[in-house]
Scaffold this motif. Structure first.
Motif, PDB file in Angstrom:
ATOM      1  N   LEU A 154       0.858  -1.184   0.000  1.00  0.00           N
ATOM      2  CA  LEU A 154       0.000   0.000   0.000  1.00  0.00           C
ATOM      3  C   LEU A 154       0.891   1.230   0.000  1.00  0.00           C
ATOM      4  CD1 LEU A 154      -2.921   1.143   0.272  1.00  0.00           C
ATOM      5  CD2 LEU A 154      -2.490   1.250   2.744  1.00  0.00           C
ATOM      6  N   VAL A 155       0.793   2.047  -1.049  1.00  0.00           N
ATOM      7  CA  VAL A 155       1.537   3.302  -1.142  1.00  0.00           C
ATOM      8  C   VAL A 155       0.616   4.431  -0.697  1.00  0.00           C
ATOM      9  CG1 VAL A 155       2.739   4.903  -2.666  1.00  0.00           C
ATOM     10  CG2 VAL A 155       2.963   2.427  -3.028  1.00  0.00           C
ATOM     11  N   GLY A 189      -5.533  -8.004   3.014  1.00  0.00           N
ATOM     12  CA  GLY A 189      -4.393  -8.818   2.596  1.00  0.00           C
ATOM     13  C   GLY A 189      -3.110  -8.071   2.290  1.00  0.00           C
ATOM     14  N   PHE A 190      -3.033  -6.775   2.585  1.00  0.00           N
ATOM     15  CA  PHE A 190      -1.807  -6.030   2.340  1.00  0.00           C
ATOM     16  C   PHE A 190      -0.807  -6.293   3.471  1.00  0.00           C
ATOM     17  CE2 PHE A 190      -4.793  -3.990  -0.388  1.00  0.00           C
ATOM     18  CZ  PHE A 190      -4.052  -3.460  -1.437  1.00  0.00           C
ATOM     19  N   GLY A 191       0.469  -6.417   3.083  1.00  0.00           N
ATOM     20  CA  GLY A 191       1.487  -6.754   4.071  1.00  0.00           C
ATOM     21  C   GLY A 191       2.566  -5.707   4.264  1.00  0.00           C
ATOM     22  N   ARG A 192       2.501  -4.636   3.493  1.00  0.00           N
ATOM     23  CA  ARG A 192       3.523  -3.589   3.603  1.00  0.00           C
ATOM     24  C   ARG A 192       2.923  -2.251   3.235  1.00  0.00           C
ATOM     25  NH1 ARG A 192       8.700  -2.287  -0.159  1.00  0.00           N
ATOM     26  NH2 ARG A 192       7.204  -2.812  -1.769  1.00  0.00           N
ATOM     27  N   VAL A 193       3.376  -1.192   3.903  1.00  0.00           N
ATOM     28  CA  VAL A 193       2.944   0.156   3.555  1.00  0.00           C
ATOM     29  C   VAL A 193       4.173   1.020   3.301  1.00  0.00           C
ATOM     30  CG1 VAL A 193       2.771   0.874   5.981  1.00  0.00           C
ATOM     31  CG2 VAL A 193       1.547   2.155   4.223  1.00  0.00           C
ATOM     32  N   VAL A 194       4.131   1.804   2.222  1.00  0.00           N
ATOM     33  CA  VAL A 194       5.191   2.760   1.899  1.00  0.00           C
ATOM     34  C   VAL A 194       4.588   4.153   2.003  1.00  0.00           C
ATOM     35  CG1 VAL A 194       6.804   3.608   0.161  1.00  0.00           C
ATOM     36  CG2 VAL A 194       6.388   1.141   0.371  1.00  0.00           C
ATOM     37  N   PHE A 195       5.068   4.940   2.948  1.00  0.00           N
ATOM     38  CA  PHE A 195       4.605   6.312   3.110  1.00  0.00           C
ATOM     39  C   PHE A 195       5.479   7.241   2.280  1.00  0.00           C
ATOM     40  CE2 PHE A 195       3.205   4.707   7.386  1.00  0.00           C
ATOM     41  CZ  PHE A 195       1.852   4.927   7.210  1.00  0.00           C
ATOM     42  N   ILE A 196       4.848   8.069   1.442  1.00  0.00           N
ATOM     43  CA  ILE A 196       5.570   9.111   0.713  1.00  0.00           C
ATOM     44  C   ILE A 196       5.348  10.414   1.467  1.00  0.00           C
ATOM     45  CG2 ILE A 196       5.872  10.323  -1.465  1.00  0.00           C
ATOM     46  CD1 ILE A 196       4.590   7.936  -2.863  1.00  0.00           C
ATOM     47  N   VAL A 241       6.609  -1.217   7.510  1.00  0.00           N
ATOM     48  CA  VAL A 241       6.549   0.187   7.113  1.00  0.00           C
ATOM     49  C   VAL A 241       7.866   0.631   6.492  1.00  0.00           C
ATOM     50  CG1 VAL A 241       6.349   2.562   7.954  1.00  0.00           C
ATOM     51  CG2 VAL A 241       4.831   0.797   8.852  1.00  0.00           C
ATOM     52  N   GLU A 242       7.781   1.359   5.383  1.00  0.00           N
ATOM     53  CA  GLU A 242       8.940   1.983   4.764  1.00  0.00           C
ATOM     54  C   GLU A 242       8.578   3.411   4.376  1.00  0.00           C
ATOM     55  OE1 GLU A 242      11.136  -0.347   1.864  1.00  0.00           O
ATOM     56  OE2 GLU A 242      10.040  -2.149   2.480  1.00  0.00           O
ATOM     57  N   TYR A 243       9.609   4.234   4.153  1.00  0.00           N
ATOM     58  CA  TYR A 243       9.401   5.642   3.835  1.00  0.00           C
ATOM     59  C   TYR A 243      10.128   6.031   2.548  1.00  0.00           C
ATOM     60  CZ  TYR A 243       7.748   6.023   8.643  1.00  0.00           C
ATOM     61  OH  TYR A 243       7.052   5.839   9.807  1.00  0.00           O
ATOM     62  N   VAL A 244       9.503   6.938   1.813  1.00  0.00           N
ATOM     63  CA  VAL A 244      10.108   7.556   0.637  1.00  0.00           C
ATOM     64  C   VAL A 244       9.877   9.056   0.771  1.00  0.00           C
ATOM     65  CG1 VAL A 244       9.846   7.892  -1.860  1.00  0.00           C
ATOM     66  CG2 VAL A 244       9.887   5.584  -0.914  1.00  0.00           C
ATOM     67  N   CYS A 265       9.043   6.502  -5.385  1.00  0.00           N
ATOM     68  CA  CYS A 265       9.201   5.222  -4.682  1.00  0.00           C
ATOM     69  C   CYS A 265       9.384   4.057  -5.644  1.00  0.00           C
ATOM     70  CB  CYS A 265       8.053   4.974  -3.717  1.00  0.00           C
ATOM     71  SG  CYS A 265       6.441   4.802  -4.454  1.00  0.00           S
ATOM     72  N   LYS A 266       9.889   4.340  -6.856  1.00  0.00           N
ATOM     73  CA  LYS A 266      10.063   3.292  -7.876  1.00  0.00           C
ATOM     74  C   LYS A 266      10.977   2.174  -7.401  1.00  0.00           C
ATOM     75  CE  LYS A 266      13.674   5.982 -10.237  1.00  0.00           C
ATOM     76  NZ  LYS A 266      14.793   5.054 -10.016  1.00  0.00           N
TER      77      LYS A 266
END
Length: 300
Positions: free
Chosen positions: A6-7, A46-53, A76-79, A109-110
């Motif tokens: 999930l972005v 069913g989402f397992g990861r989130v990327v916050f911009i 969680v990851e960040y861009v 976040c490519k």
């Protein structure tokens, strides 16, 4: 298959919301943010990861208010989006301070996207059904990508105009175009109007609109970069305001490259906080959801 990602677009300035950062506005009965509800529903889907911009200048505040809490439930990851981070013409816009739009935010976040992913706004409430339909599509593609569509009349604000992507579909439920329409408002006579490519048009309140809830495969990122470069190459040096949206890029890919986008309809009720005056109604809606058992209170 890679986990569904999930972005979350959370780098916008929120210029119509006053001095506060609308993505970090506590709205739920126990102080939850709209992002909390989206991530909660995404996990259920069913989402397992989130990327916050996000922007660097709100990094500490963002992580302390939502990021650290979210990381207890999902990876969680960040861009970081910044005006000088570009795929081409880097250095040609030294005075640019305004973000380049959602297409640029997603492009940033490519390097994080190697499998199916969804894109949402941080300051929108989409509802459980919308996420379930999105997760279902990304687990079993029947088109190149998808958009979750909402009824225009359910996405207007009582306190000012809004921008929406008006969706046109064919008999197979595929998008034919996404027309980024600005300044949409309900007039005193009940009509709904907006501006598309500089021309005013009358809209139907039953039109399907994109609320920036998208689903893609990782292959879309190369298409996005191509569209972003075409956009940047068309500008004068040091252009201060022009933006490219994801809807713009999707529309161009549909029209020119045969890209197929499934239009997913949902019974979910969208709401957002475009203006500071939208806050009170958003709070009342979330209280009602908690009382009816749709969500627990507190959420986490």
């Amino acid at each position: 298959m890679a986990d569904l990602t999930l972005v979350v677009l959370a780098a916008g300035m929120g210029s119509r919301f006053g001095d506060r950062i609308k993505q970090l506005e506590p709205l739920g009965p126990s102080g939850e943010l709209l992002i909390d509800y989206s991530i909660y529903d995404a996990i259920k889907a069913g989402f397992g990861r989130v990327v916050f911009i996000i922007r660097k200048d709100i990094e500490h505040l963002f992580k302390s208010t939502i990021g650290e809490r979210t990381s207890e439930h999902i990876k969680v990851e960040y861009v970081y989006q910044s005006p000088d981070k570009l795929p081409c013409r880097s250095g040609d816009f030294p005075d640019r301070t305004k973000p380049w739009g959602t297409a640029h935010a997603l492009w940033c976040c490519k390097d994080k996207l190697d499998g199916p992913f969804a894109v949402i706004n941080a300051d929108d409430f989409y509802g459980r059904d919308a996420f379930l339909r999105l997760g279902g599509f990304l687990s079993n593609f029947d088109a190149d990508g998808c958009s979750v569509g909402f009824m225009l009349k359910n996405t207007l604000s009582d306190f000012g105009s809004v921008n929406r992507g008006i969706c046109k579909t064919n008999d197979m439920g595929l998008l034919c175009s996404v027309e980024e329409t600005r300044g949409i408002k309900r007039n005193a006579d009940g009509t709904v109007t907006g501006t598309y490519k500089g021309k005013e048009r009358t809209l139907s309140e039953y039109d399907t609109v994109s609320m920036s809830m998208w689903g893609f495969g990782a292959d879309f990122m190369q298409r996005l970069e191509t569209r972003l470069c075409e956009f940047l190459e068309s500008l004068e040096a040091n252009e201060p305001k022009a933006e490219l949206t994801i809807a713009d890029a999707v529309d161009a890919e549909i029209r020119h490259n045969g890209y197929t986008m499934r239009n997913l309809t949902t019974d979910s009720k969208w709401f957002g906080i475009t203006y500071a005056a939208d806050v009170e109604q958003a709070k009342l809606t979330l209280i009602d959801n908690a009382k009816s058992g749709v969500y627990t209170d507190p959420l986490w």
